[in-house]
Every structure is written in structure tokens, then in C-alpha cells.
Design an enzyme around this catalytic site. Structure first.
Site: not given
Ligand code: BGC
Length: 482
Positions: A129, A317, A319, A386
Site C-alpha cells: 500500500h 477502490n 471514490y 475502498e
């Protein structure tokens, strides 16, 4: 997707997995404790102008010492799994030298894993990460193909061997696109290399091979006895044509998807190679630039066979969303990787933004993204690794974050229930307010706040923590009064 404005009261399929995530450098601190070696972020933070508030990850949430509190919080949240990352430098401090395993580092993760299992939480471990050991970077990092593949595979081997009897979900790399474009494209992340036309592609090429190597190792040497899953976590915004009736905008939007998700997912999930459109476009651009060879490296047939099929799920992930249009003229020269895509990005003025200004809040984008993936990659199981919301204060009264999770997860539910997308897990980002990379402590994504001034780094759940907890209990939205 006509039902985008209505709210769907329904629950997720039985067995749907709920989780919360963190990463080592962002929460652990203890950077000099227990024999840990240096990572590129330790070095990068030494130059205070690299981080907006001149902070660093030396202490952050101090999870290296307070992991038991984290476990308690995770348990209280009521998730099925906790996604954390392992610090490579903690486990193998001298990755390019002796390669010796650090027993103190291994013990730390054993404690964390055992503590989670003791309260019924599944550990989901990310191997990488963002925090490359400094010693590997000193010898070229992701641009040094043989070193990256060799050291990453050895590191993965140590982790599978030490922890794989209890860790059943392994993520190799988190956000390859971010790793390569920020670290080797625009230089915003360490090691700060600006090579948006060549370095990014070479780093991605090497990363894909290192990922495949770790997956094969798991597949051939561990899967039989450990029975786990091993996958990669990609990331993208959902790209939306600015004018859906303009064929150029629609075409450019597809280009943006292929140059982002397709860059990594096409080799892994389709045929071992980059998307054809990417090869064509970069080939054309390279010719225009007077080069003999394409800037996009080429896989041999053997490498293609080696990479194809090397992820048990598609980790993702998510967003934000972006509007895409075809550029009016040739794009101006810029140092961004995005120039390669020849697309113009804008936002809809009605979209609200998070405190991270480039993250627009567009709930239906998640549904759109899941549908794009589902169609493109043959209903591959998607493990969302995420999704989260940032603001600038750590206040526990955070209705905007509650609204964020409510609306995004509801759109996810529509993707699953109404559109038949094969999504198996959702991970809220993140458990604690923490070190948000170059934004230091100015951006808060946590479901719990951390009093960074206090000696004990006191954790306090926010309203969004309780909201998410209730949502998990209901496995969705069954309560009409919510
Ligand atoms: C990263 C996280 C980060 C989050 C919010 C993702 O790109 O994996 O480490 O905190 O986005 O910016």
C-alpha cells in the site's frame, strides 16, 4: 439506470461481506520501532515541503502500539473483515541485502491477526500500500524490473508462509494506477520521478509482472493448503461522457476507462495484454513524437500467458466521477499521465466536492462503474476495497459522511439487485482519521476521530461509524424510516 434518484429499500444478498480498511504507513507510526527499515514515505516526509502540513507518519494513530484498541473498534463496528496492509520494511527491513525476516515485525502482524480472529473478524491483508522499502527505491524501485519482481515475490512468500494459515484474503498491490502515475508520472508521491510518457508505462509493466509472480506463487505453493484468495485492487473514477449524444465524447470516455482500469484489468482478466485501443493510441502518439518504438512496453507471448488470469477477484477502490469530452485541439503539453489519453475532464457544477478537491460526490457513479466492469470483464466478482468521504475536521458529528455512505451504498445495492452486478464485498475507507499522504492530517476520512494531540491518541467513533454499523446489521436498507 433510470432509478438513480429513487431510494431502494432492500437488503444485500446473504453472505455479502462488509469491512473497513486502513494502511500501514497511514496508521501505524512506530517507524523506528521493532527493527523496521525505512520506507520511501519516511524519506519523502523528511523534506517538509512535500507534505502540505509539514507532518509525517512517525507516530500518526500509533497503531503499532495501539492495535488492540483498533481491534476493539473494528469489533464494535460489527464488520465481517478488517482490511489492513503489511509494512514490507517491518517484515524484511533489508530487502535488497540480507533479506532476513524480522521476527519482531512478524510478531506484530501475528498479534494483529490473532486479535482480529479472536473476536470473529476476518483479516484481509494488502501486501503493498504505497510504502516501498527505501533500499529498493535506492536501486530503481518499480523501474528496476528484476529487483522488483524478485524482492516482491520473496516478501509475498514470507507473508503467505507466516500469516497464510489465518489470512484468507490477500491483496497484492493497492491502486497500481496511483502508484505509477503519482510516483513515476507527475512526481507528487515518492520517489518523485516525473516521467509521464515512459516511466509510468515501464513501472506499470513491471508491477503487473510482480503481481502475477506473487499470484502464481500463492496458486502453486499455498492455495491447496491455505484455501485463500489472492487479488489486486485497482481504482478509477467513473467516466461519464459530457454530452452523451456526442460520439466523440462517448468514444473518449471509453478511452479514459481503458487507459485507467483497462491498463491493468485487461492484461489480468482478458488476454494478458494491454487493451488494443491503448496499444493503437500510444503507438500513434509515439510515431508522432518521432520515436521508433511505442512508449508502451510489449509483453512477450510467454509473459501474456503468465499474467492472464492472475486475480481471483477484481479488487476496486472507488471514490468519484468525472465528465469526459474530446479535446477541441491538440492537448497542451503537460506533465500529467492523463495527457496520453487525449481527454478533457470537467465536473458537473451541481456535484459537491469532498475536502480532497478532486473527489466529487456522485453516488450513481458507483453503480455506473460496477456496470462497466461487469460488462467489460464478464461478471468478474468485484471486491470493493475502498470507498470513503473526506472533510477537513475530525468532528464526530459528520452528517455529510453519513449521507455519503448512505447514497453510495444504496447505488451499490441497485447495481447488485437491479442490474445483477457481481459485487461480493464493500470496504469503508477508513477506520481512523490518519496520515493522508501529501495532505498530511488536513484531510479526514475516518469513521472514528483520533485526538492526535493526546498522548494516547484517543479514538472516538463518529456518527457515521454508528450509521455504518447499523447498515451492516441490516445488511442494507430495510428500515423505511432511515
Ligand atoms: C488510497 C488510500 C487513501 C485514499 C483517500 C486511496 O487512493 O488507497 O490510501 O487514503 O485513497 O485518498
Amino acid at each position: 439506470m433510470s432509478q438513480e434518484d429513487s431510494f431502494l429499500y432492500d437488503s444485500f444478498p446473504d453472505g455479502f461481506l462488509w469491512g473497513v480498511g486502513t494502511s500501514a504507513f497511514q496508521i501505524e507510526g512506530g517507524t523506528k520501532d521493532g527493527g523496521r527499515g525505512a520506507s520511501i514515505w519516511d524519506t519523502f516526509c523528511l523534506k517538509s515541503s512535500n507534505i502540505i502540513d509539514k507532518s509525517n507518519g512517525d507516530v500518526t494513530c500509533d497503531s503499532y502500539h495501539k492495535y488492540e484498541e483498533d481491534i476493539k473498534l473494528v469489533k464494535e463496528l460489527g464488520v465481517n473483515f478488517y482490511r489492513f496492509s503489511i509494512s514490507w520494511s517491518r517484515v524484511i527491513p533489508d530487502a535488497t541485502g540480507s533479506g532476513e525476516v524480522n521476527p519482531v515485525g512478524v510478531q506484530y502482524y501475528n498479534n494483529l491477526i490473532d486479535g482480529l480472529l479472536a473476536v470473529g473478524i476476518m483479516p484481509v491483508a494488502t501486501l503493498y500500500h504505497m510504502d516501498l522499502p527505501q533500499c529498493i527505491d535506492d536501486e530503481g524501485g518499480f523501474l528496476n524490473e528484476s529487483l522488483l519482481i524478485d524482492t516482491f515475490t520473496k516478501y509475498a512468500d514470507v507473508c503467505f508462509k507466516e500469516f497464510g494459515d489465518r489470512v484468507k484474503y490477500w491483496i497484492t498491490f493497492n491502486e497500481p494506477k496511483i502508484i505509477v502515475t503519482l510516483s513515476y508520472g507527475n512526481g507528487y508521491f515518492p520517489p518523485g520521478i516525473k516521467s509521464p510518457f515512459e516511466g509510468v508505462y515501464q513501472a506499470a509493466h513491471n508491477l503487473l509482472k510482480a503481481h502475477a509472480s506473487a499470484w502464481h506463487l500463492y496458486d502453486t505453493s499455498y492455495r491447496n493448503t491455505q484455501n485463500g484468495k489472492c487479488f489486486i485492487s485497482l481504482n478509477s473514477a467513473f467516466f461519464i461522457p459530457k454530452d452523451p449524444n456526442c460520439p466523440e465524447d462517448v468514444e473518449t470516455t471509453e478511452l479514459a476507462h481503458q487507459f485507467t482500469t483497462g491498463w491493468f484489468a485487461h492484461p489480468i482478466f482478458i488476454d494478458g495484454d494491454y487493451p488494443p485501443i491503448m496499444k493503437t493510441k500510444i503507438g500513434e502518439l509515439s510515431k508522432k513524437e518521432g520515436r521508433e518504438k511505442s512508449r508502451l512496453p510489449v509483453f512477450t507471448e510467454e509473459e501474456k500467458r503468465f499474467i492472464k488470469g492472475t486475480s481471483d477477484f477484481l479488487g476496486f477502490n472507488f471514490y468519484t466521477s468525472t465528465l469526459v469530452s474530446a479535446p477541441d485541439n491538440d492537448m497542451p503539453p503537460d506533465i500529467q499521465y492523463d495527457v496520453n489519453i487525449l481527454a478533457k475532464y470537467t465536473v458537473d457544477p451541481s456535484w459537491k466536492q469532498m475536502s480532497l478537491f478532486f473527489l466529487n460526490i456522485v453516488p450513481h457513479g458507483l453503480r455506473g462503474m460496477m456496470n462497466w466492469i461487469n460488462k467489460e470483464y464478464n461478471s468478474v466478482p468485484v471486491f470493493l476495497t475502498e470507498t470513503g468521504f473526506s472533510n477537513s475536521t475530525g468532528t464526530t458529528d459528520d452528517p455529510d459522511r453519513v449521507q455519503f455512505f448512505k447514497s453510495y451504498i444504496n447505488e451499490l445495492l441497485k447495481a447488485v439487485k437491479l442490474d445483477g452486478c457481481n459485487v461480493i464485498a464493500f470496504t469503508a475507507w477508513t477506520l481512523l482519521d490518519n496520515f493522508e499522504w501529501v495532505f498530511g492530517y488536513t484531510c479526514k476520512f475516518g469513521l472514528a476521530s483520533v485526538d492526535f494531540e493526546s498522548e494516547e491518541k484517543r479514538r472516538t467513533p463518529k456518527k457515521s461509524f454508528y450509521y455504518y454499523s447499523k447498515l451492516i446489521k441490516n445488511n442494507g436498507f430495510t428500515d423505511i424510516s432511515e
